[in-house]
Scaffold this motif. Structure first.
Motif, short mmCIF file in Angstrom:
data_model
loop_
_atom_site.label_atom_id
_atom_site.label_comp_id
_atom_site.label_asym_id
_atom_site.label_seq_id
_atom_site.Cartn_x
_atom_site.Cartn_y
_atom_site.Cartn_z
N UNK A 44 7.50 25.28 18.96
CA UNK A 44 8.80 25.17 19.64
C UNK A 44 9.47 23.85 19.27
N UNK A 85 15.02 13.79 24.70
CA UNK A 85 14.25 14.03 25.93
C UNK A 85 13.46 15.33 25.84
N UNK A 86 14.08 16.36 25.27
CA UNK A 86 13.37 17.65 25.15
C UNK A 86 12.13 17.49 24.26
N UNK A 141 13.10 22.87 17.44
CA UNK A 141 14.06 21.88 17.94
C UNK A 141 14.37 20.82 16.88
N UNK A 187 3.70 25.20 21.78
CA UNK A 187 4.54 24.05 22.15
C UNK A 187 4.93 23.29 20.87
N UNK A 218 26.57 14.80 18.87
CA UNK A 218 26.30 14.10 20.13
C UNK A 218 25.19 14.74 20.95
N UNK A 219 24.46 15.66 20.33
CA UNK A 219 23.38 16.31 21.06
C UNK A 219 22.11 15.47 21.20
N UNK A 246 4.70 15.29 25.11
CA UNK A 246 3.73 14.84 26.12
C UNK A 246 3.00 16.03 26.75
N UNK A 247 3.67 17.17 26.88
CA UNK A 247 2.97 18.36 27.39
C UNK A 247 1.86 18.76 26.43
N UNK A 277 16.58 22.44 14.24
CA UNK A 277 17.91 22.54 14.82
C UNK A 277 18.63 21.19 14.75
N UNK A 319 20.95 12.60 22.71
CA UNK A 319 20.25 12.13 23.91
C UNK A 319 19.44 13.23 24.60
N UNK A 320 20.01 14.43 24.69
CA UNK A 320 19.28 15.52 25.33
C UNK A 320 18.11 15.97 24.45
N UNK A 321 18.35 16.05 23.15
CA UNK A 321 17.30 16.52 22.25
C UNK A 321 16.10 15.57 22.27
N UNK A 355 9.41 15.50 26.01
CA UNK A 355 8.70 16.31 27.00
C UNK A 355 7.70 17.25 26.33
N UNK A 356 8.13 17.92 25.28
CA UNK A 356 7.21 18.86 24.60
C UNK A 356 6.02 18.10 24.03
#
Lengths: 510, 510
Positions: free
Chosen positions: B32, B54-55, B36, B29, B47-48, B61-62, B39, B50-52, B58-59
């Motif tokens: 990975x 969150x990704x 990210x 994790x 403009x990537x 916290x996992x 990248x 906001x999604x990045x 998530x990783x």
């Protein structure tokens, strides 16, 4: 009573928030894996594979565990017993479906399929290289058996091929797919025969020559500029097998360049633009839930094919784009838009290879695979008989018989991945593309003049409004019905191709 | 008894396997997430974000949940009660340390720090742009308080700054760091004064001029080729703030190019090569566990600085590399290796900015930050007094006083991220680089002739054998002792710089 209701609403709200947080996590893990796959195909150094395989496997199992956890099931049960409506109900519907499928298949079986497929891939590659079907046959048989077992876990009473098809296309009935494909076969075989008999002399060598890679890349960027690709949310790279991937915030396109195939790189870039453009039209606020995710394979493919074929292979497009192409490639100075249009629409009735097929024969390649894998999975066809059946069908539908299995039933990679049920979505995508394009023109008038001017906003606006913005809000038949006022039909596709090719090839009866 | 022992070994084996599987997941994790982040810095469209975000969240916290799960604690307890030795004991030691730290800090506090830092970053940026420390001060105070609270959760009885330092450098005592830094201050201040007084006239404009980006990139690839970078496991890209990241299967380098700073891009590329080269020397079979992971920041920095300074700023290196550089840049035809060497080692005693500092003054920039943040965290210095103390120290140690806070205490980003305790690892890395290089030469003889020939295998072989291959097998002091037969000492660094700069600047007493 009012207070009770308010409390119940508040508690439903809490439950939904918990549920959505869970769904977002799963989605973020999936999107992270998407970036890792993009990286692997596009930029990863050769020897990165062992680590990457482990990273992807970990993300995949984490995602599976989050989805199939008891807590997910409990949240789904609770939400389904409340009166959810609209968007929330849609999110619950989509997650429920995925939850049910993933919880019904034992993880051991999933891992066995994955391991068998990993093992099958080199066997298939070797068999194709050696033209030796026997080398691949035992593994193919294993995969067929495992996938039948997989289907049985999901629904022991259903046609196993219908269950597998639903992995790729969950909301279109297999019967609908069969009806559409049968219709394509019935109508396209005679049309292709007529073309075969035609004396028309198309300008097929308009793009003959050798074209520099860097200039081709510059032209691919011109194509994307021209279509309105949003570079702030995307990028263009090369990959051996072009694809597009990402989210509404970052939807990337890949393409490839071959020195002698300028036209191929242009149409492939437009195709991938269509996919990325769909992704970019998904609502930002839906990111992380099904409301911000694309509908399934057929709808996705409808978007790539609409742009590739209805726009990129149209006469007005070449009137618009040829002058741009000429700036990069002065050797195209003498090519006329009419010649470019003809070159982009040549029908190769003697082609054996699906990925090299044109807009018409392509669907017969698909019909053949569909019929064969359906019969394999249903147990109506033995693996050992695949090569003969394959060759017979090519002879019957396309009038050409493969001389080797390498250019016959071993040509595609899909079965070595254990992917059965996938191929038909390509044809359903084409059919839906024509249906959507017809509906868009019925709504907004013909787009020819705009395309000729390089204006695509009107068309894209219609797609955004009627398809993209909804994400997975509607199940596919509803999405199609709302956008086109009809259920899925091959009518528009057949009308489009008979009119186009009838004229191009000067066919009497078309 | 024998049977019981065998059973107990088997059960220990099972427990260890379970434990290791867990550790590998966490590691995957994390890796990975590393992809990210690469990248995001290198290829992600603007403009990537906001999604990045969150990704990555998530990783993260996992990973935290996997590490701090009760099951991890139970496995650790069980393994610690058995008689683990060697590599397995090392893996348990490293995971235990991480487990204890992460379980002792409440997740709420971690999130509060993260949110405050996100908020602090734009405030710092604004404050720096406006030269307005007051704008940043309240947030800085918040971050200091939060990090003190964080330290208290980990060890309420320890010096909070020692606790924070251990986040970056877990096995070197803060006392050791303080001792080393104090020694650097004591010895470097007079050395820099002597250089300041020197009449030596260095060829500082050997690389003056304007250099094309593409040619600079080609030369950066030449540098990496020359040093033996493994392109099958790496790549070179550009990034606004150069870094390297990855694993032993895929360790990537980034650099940047400025038209008027060819030398900067070469030394920065060599620096990042040093980091990536360490990563590439980690054992393949250790991937996914601490045995396949690099030791901490000081050791990592020792590798980048060894290559950047002991190799890349050496006279023999320029004898080797200048002819290669001339092929890309014919305008360097008249530059001699001696001039290139002088240009690469110029001391800027009047420089206020850490990231522009040379090999000597750099450490005084670090000493100042170290002293200030240590006093801040210990409560011995108030936030409001930082600018004055900063400026006084610059005047005292470097003989130069910042006229603005923008070029003073607001210059670095680190505090706005809540990073306190980090800076000193840069200097410890330099000190360790000199110590390792001296030990390698003591073992294998001087490397000058090889470097002059562009041969780096002997040096790299020593580093692989004595540092890289061990991953986290040994705690840092043991690793250093095994490699150099000494504990961490500034002796070799000081010997190196006094000899080098004494000669370069013709200093009487050096």
């Amino acid at each position: 009573m009012a207070t009770d209701q308010a409390q119940s609403d508040a508690s439903e709200g809490d439950t939904y928030d918990q549920f959505e947080a869970r769904v977002r996590r799963i989605s973020n893990v999936g999107n992270a894996a998407g970036i890792l796959r993009w990286d692997q195909e596009v930029v990863m150094p050769d020897e990165g594979t062992p680590a990457r395989a482990q990273q992807l496997s970990t993300l995949s199992s984490l995602s599976h565990e989050l989805l199939t956890a008891d807590e997910t099931g409990a949240l789904l049960d609770e939400l389904e017993s409340s009166d959810l409506e609209g968007d929330r109900a849609a999110v619950v519907r989509e997650v429920r479906r995925q939850y049910d499928r993933e919880t019904s298949v034992p993880q051991d079986l999933v891992e066995e399929i994955s391991a068998t497929a990993s093992n099958a891939h080199p066997k298939w590659k070797q068999a194709k290289a050696d033209d030796d079907f026997e080398h691949f046959a035992p593994t193919l048989e294993q995969l067929v058996d495992l996938k039948r077992e997989y289907a049985e876990h999901i629904d022991p009473d259903a046609d196993p091929y219908a269950v597998l098809f639903a992995d790729y296309e969950p909301y279109i009935d297999l019967e609908t797919a069969e009806r559409v494909l049968e219709r394509l076969r019935e109508e396209l075989v005679p049309l292709i025969d007529a073309i075969d008999d035609s004396d028309a002399d198309l300008a097929t060598d308009a793009f003959a020559g050798a074209f520099d890679d860097d200039d081709q890349e510059a032209l691919a960027r011109d194509v994307l500029d021209s279509l309105g690709y949003d570079w702030d949310r995307g990028r263009l790279d090369t990959a051996p097998h072009p694809f597009s991937s990402g989210t509404q915030f970052d939807a990337r396109v890949t393409t490839r360049f071959e020195e002698d195939d300028l036209l191929g790189s242009i149409t492939s870039t437009i195709h991938e633009f269509g996919h990325a453009n769909y992704t970019l039209g998904l609502p930002d606020e839906g990111y992380g839930t099904p409301l911000g995710e694309a509908r399934d394979l057929s709808v996705h493919e409808s978007q790539s094919r609409l742009w590739e074929n209805h726009v990129g292979r149209s006469r007005p497009f070449w009137e618009h784009f040829l002058p741009i192409a000429r700036e990069r490639f002065p050797e195209l100075a003498d090519v006329t838009p009419a010649e470019a249009y003809e070159a982009a629409n040549q029908v190769h009735d003697d082609n054996l290879i699906r990925v090299e097929a044109d807009e018409l024969t392509y669907h017969l390649h698909i019909v053949i695979r569909f019929e064969i894998e359906r019969d394999l999975i249903r147990g109506d066809l033995a693996v050992e008989d695949v090569p003969d059946v394959w060759n017979d069908k090519y002879e019957e539908y396309l009038g050409v018989r493969p001389e080797t299995d390498a250019e016959g039933c071993l040509q595609d990679i899909h079965w070595s991945h254990g992917d059965f049920g996938y191929f038909s979505t390509y044809s359903l995508g084409s059919v839906l593309a024509a249906q959507l394009y017809a509906a868009a023109e019925a709504d907004r008038g013909a787009f020819d003049d705009e395309i000729r001017e390089g204006e695509f906003d009107e068309l894209n606006g219609w797609l955004r409004e009627n398809v993209h913005q909804h994400g997975k809000r509607y199940v596919t038949p509803d999405l199609i019905e709302r956008a086109t006022d009809e259920e899925l039909t091959a009518d528009h596709f057949l009308e489009y191709v008979t009119s186009k090719y009838g004229e191009l090839y000067d066919l009497e009866d078309y």
